[in-house]
Write a protein that holds these residues in place. Structure first.
Motif, short mmCIF file in Angstrom:
data_model
loop_
_atom_site.label_atom_id
_atom_site.label_comp_id
_atom_site.label_asym_id
_atom_site.label_seq_id
_atom_site.Cartn_x
_atom_site.Cartn_y
_atom_site.Cartn_z
N PRO A 95 0.83 -1.21 0.00
CA PRO A 95 0.00 0.00 0.00
C PRO A 95 0.86 1.25 0.00
N TYR A 96 0.33 2.29 -0.56
CA TYR A 96 1.06 3.55 -0.67
C TYR A 96 1.06 4.25 0.68
N HIS A 97 2.25 4.68 1.13
CA HIS A 97 2.38 5.49 2.34
C HIS A 97 3.02 6.80 1.95
N PRO A 98 2.32 7.93 2.20
CA PRO A 98 2.90 9.22 1.82
C PRO A 98 4.12 9.52 2.69
N PRO A 99 5.03 10.33 2.18
CA PRO A 99 6.23 10.66 2.96
C PRO A 99 5.84 11.42 4.23
N GLN A 100 6.55 11.17 5.33
CA GLN A 100 6.27 11.81 6.61
C GLN A 100 7.13 13.06 6.76
#
Length: 182
Positions: free
Chosen positions: A31-36
């Motif tokens: 799944p896609y995780h946006p940059p933190q």
């Protein structure tokens, strides 16, 4: 005009899918995780977050600097009216209690006898202080003073609010620093 979406962005655009309808998984099946923006907090072996070295462990007192820019004259008038009525009632009660204490101590009879002897003559008894300073007369006089006080205090407080608003327009008002209780 140049295309900046690349081949995958162009395919999604041409397929007609909206951003909420697109597949959220990345090409590798994850799944896609946006940059933190901030790194995740570091946790110890027991899963509890540990404070950074040199970090405060005692809570800080929060302070806020506020400025009283305007006082509403109508609310000032209402509050000052109620407070001056309370002060007037306290004045009448205090006068009644003081009169009763002085009467029980015999102050009026002693002072009244001395005044009637000093002002009396062979034909008259002199000035009768006890009848002049009777409780109903004292309470009537005190009530009149209390009513005048209510009117004057209310008017002066309202006038003070108007003057404060004018002066706050020039100098900015009163600055307060408020601190939070712990």
């Amino acid at each position: 005009m140049t295309e900046t979406r690349g081949p995958q962005g162009r395919a999604e655009y041409e397929s007609g899918t909206l951003p909420g309808e697109r597949d959220k998984s990345a090409p590798g099946g994850q799944p896609y995780h946006p940059p933190q923006a901030y790194p995740a907090p570091q946790r110890g072996a027991d899963g509890v977050r540990r404070p950074r070295t040199g970090a405060r462990t005692t809570p800080r007192t929060r302070k806020a600097r506020l400025r009283v820019a305007k006082a509403d004259p109508w609310s000032v008038m209402k509050v000052s009216f109620l407070l001056s009525i309370a002060l007037g009632i306290c004045t009448v009660i205090a006068a009644a209690v003081l009169w009763m204490v002085m009467d029980a101590m015999g102050v009026f009879s002693t002072v009244g006898g001395t005044i009637s002897e000093a002002t009396g003559s062979n034909d008259s008894n002199g000035f009768d202080l006890q009848s002049f300073l009777s409780l109903p007369r004292v309470l009537l006089f005190t009530s009149i003073i209390a009513v005048i006080d209510v009117v004057l205090a209310t008017a002066l407080a309202t006038l003070g609010a108007f003057i404060y608003n004018l002066s706050a327009g020039f100098v900015g008002g009163i600055e307060l620093t408020l601190a939070e209780d712990e």
